[in-house]
Design a protein around this motif. Sequence first.
Motif, mmCIF file in Angstrom:
data_model
loop_
_atom_site.group_PDB
_atom_site.id
_atom_site.type_symbol
_atom_site.label_atom_id
_atom_site.label_comp_id
_atom_site.label_asym_id
_atom_site.label_seq_id
_atom_site.Cartn_x
_atom_site.Cartn_y
_atom_site.Cartn_z
ATOM 1 N N ASP A 161 0.937 -1.036 0.094
ATOM 2 C CA ASP A 161 0.177 0.454 0.063
ATOM 3 C C ASP A 161 0.619 1.221 0.046
ATOM 4 O O ASP A 161 0.453 2.323 -0.543
ATOM 5 N N TYR A 165 0.307 3.733 -3.154
ATOM 6 C CA TYR A 165 0.790 5.537 -2.709
ATOM 7 C C TYR A 165 1.065 6.252 -3.300
ATOM 8 O O TYR A 165 1.279 6.778 -4.170
ATOM 9 N N ARG A 166 3.193 5.784 -3.096
ATOM 10 C CA ARG A 166 4.152 6.965 -3.610
ATOM 11 C C ARG A 166 4.332 7.198 -4.727
ATOM 12 O O ARG A 166 4.938 7.875 -5.446
ATOM 13 N N THR A 169 -0.500 6.477 -6.972
ATOM 14 C CA THR A 169 -1.235 7.268 -7.040
ATOM 15 C C THR A 169 -1.145 9.567 -6.842
ATOM 16 O O THR A 169 0.062 9.760 -7.433
ATOM 17 N N GLU A 171 -1.427 11.339 -4.476
ATOM 18 C CA GLU A 171 -1.395 12.014 -3.601
ATOM 19 C C GLU A 171 -0.853 10.678 -2.293
ATOM 20 O O GLU A 171 -0.058 9.578 -3.047
ATOM 21 N N PRO A 173 0.722 8.620 0.803
ATOM 22 C CA PRO A 173 -0.246 8.020 2.426
ATOM 23 C C PRO A 173 -0.630 8.833 3.223
ATOM 24 O O PRO A 173 -0.250 9.994 3.807
ATOM 25 N N ASP A 185 -4.570 14.577 3.587
ATOM 26 C CA ASP A 185 -4.291 14.301 2.332
ATOM 27 C C ASP A 185 -2.891 15.072 1.520
ATOM 28 O O ASP A 185 -3.690 16.329 0.930
#
Lengths: 377, 324
Positions: A161, A165-166, A169, A171, A173, A185
């Motif tokens: 996860d 995120y890094r 996505t 954004e 985490p 966020d």
Amino acid sequence: MRPGGLRTRSAHVEVRCAILAALADPESLLALPPADLDFTVRVTRRAQVLGRLALHLSARGLLERLPPTARDALAGALAMAESRARVTLWELDRIAWALREDAPTPLVVLKGCAYALLGLPNGAARLFADVDLLVPEARLGAVERRLVDSGWRGVELDAYDENYYRLWTHELPPMVHAEREVEVDLHHNLVMRTARSQPDPALLLAAARPLPDGRYAALAPVDMVLHAIAHLFLTSEIDDSVRELLDVDQMLRHFGAGEPGFWEELWPRAERLRLARPAYYGLRYASRLMGTPVPDRVLKAFEAAAPNGLVRAVMDVCVPLAVFPVHPDRRTVGAAAARFALYVRLHWLRMPPGMLVRHLARKFYVRHLRRSAPAGN
Amino acid sequence: MSASFPAMRVGDLGAADWSRRLSGRGAGVRVGPFDVLLRVGPTELHAHLQRLYADHPFLTGPRVYSCHARLRAAWHLGRPPARRVRFSVDGLAPHEDMPRGQGLAVLEWGLNLAIAMRFHGFLMLHAAVLERRGRALLMPAEPGSGKTTLAAALAMRGWRLFSDEFGLVRPGGTLLTPVPRPLPLKNDSIAVLGEYAPEAVRGPVIPNTRKGTIVHLKPPRDSVARANEPAPVRWIVFPRWRAGAELAIEELDPVDAFMGVATNAFNYELLGEAGFDSVRALVQAGRAYRLTYSKLPECVAALTRLADEDDLGDPDVVANAGER
């Protein structure tokens, strides 16, 4: 299930009509027969707009005219919405304080916090959960470090996860301060890195306007509307998002009437930011479902971004079924199928196929097969 | 609330009628200020629920319900497959499914959760509340501190039960609102109360819950019948059970009392300024004590003496009682 309800209408239409009637005229609640009022309170609570109705009635001193159990339900929802607004705005205050020494340009506040700070009609008594900030990617590391130094912690994630995120996505985490509960966020864009089409964040940042409090900025009105639409159709699951479609509706009405050149700018800006397709959907469903007055010339311009007839027909069926909550007592197969279809579409647009297969396989494993899976969702 | 107080009680219904409603469209029950619509699938719970809620008003006709609560059986495809129950409010399950044998406890916890999540029109204190001489005794305490046991014992000795869990106050006033419900006795206190009040009506023994063994005690008839009569706070007591301790009651500084009340609330922070003002009003209107005890009868006698010997001729308190 509903005593006295029209059994001939489908469960879904019943939910949609109750929510829209309440939003169009909150004072209509005062005249509803008890069974209908009960139903309206339930579905508007589920759609996260009960606090909004409560604010309207409370500001006019009309809460007292509801039956006691309804009054308590609305008063509770209003207190909840006010509390969320208070704690998120306080979180913004603390972030501004933490960054007081290294902020050459103000950070851009997104979504609910921006609506509240700008005093937009959709910002009042809006239940919002997080603080969302748009940070230039070059500054992201520095801002994150500063927040960590001041007591914020990244939410604990497993390696997959964290990487998700890094690397993929738009954004970091989520972060939470050790003494508080509001999620922060930090975004560097509005849609995922891996999405088929995405806006250039530099364009968004360049057009952002400082807010009256001097410590933050907000996206330009056109960009703010496009972001709300992109969020609805491109970044999050669309289930139960009446509230966000209402944001789009209210901002289109507000800026459309008061912001010079707003309608003229909408199409070129949507194209420039590569958000024309989601914007097409946003305008289409705001006007069809919420009755938003979008000028014909604008709708016509956006026809250029329309999908083929088949896709559009499928979306026309699925979007209303997903946006409005399901009937609290009657399960419908249609709504579940529509939601699944939009879930697949969303992921298809967000990730290339190979990555999508890996991601969904992992989600399935975590949800259904892993032994010590954490509770909840 | 009392405008259309229904004449019919849950216990007046025929067992088959009650069961048919629980299995079907739901049975409406008034619990203090809340009108709850219950739908309960597992039929083995129906008779227990009717006994424990026998004195509660049974609601008929369309109305706005405070919550639509549902408990239904669910199968889990594990190894081996397990029978479970799922609690949901308005179609949403707030937590994971629980073992089927714990259905009654799951329903009661679920109702607590639904109340705590929704009704912020009240300051909701985590406290046992009882009434004597027209004044309320507020006992804020953390889970596991024995407040349910103490509330049950007082209720069996002439105090009017408001709640073993919720101290409900309308912000701006000092009146506590009753919300009488079955009392979930846990572990050792089951035997203690069995000895103390053998005549009380009990639910089934529910072993192995996350809080141990649980038996529900039916609230006294008078407490349920007078659930629409609030009372102004008078005594704020922080109880502490300690094995072998001598009974001790010491008066508490208002500042400590304020902290004790504010930190035992479900929504003190959520209410912001209104929460602060309400707790201050409660502490100013009442007298606060710390109570340490080991023997239940001794403790009940001490609290009763405290109430009976109190000089209530204070005009401020009477004036407060009128505000709402």
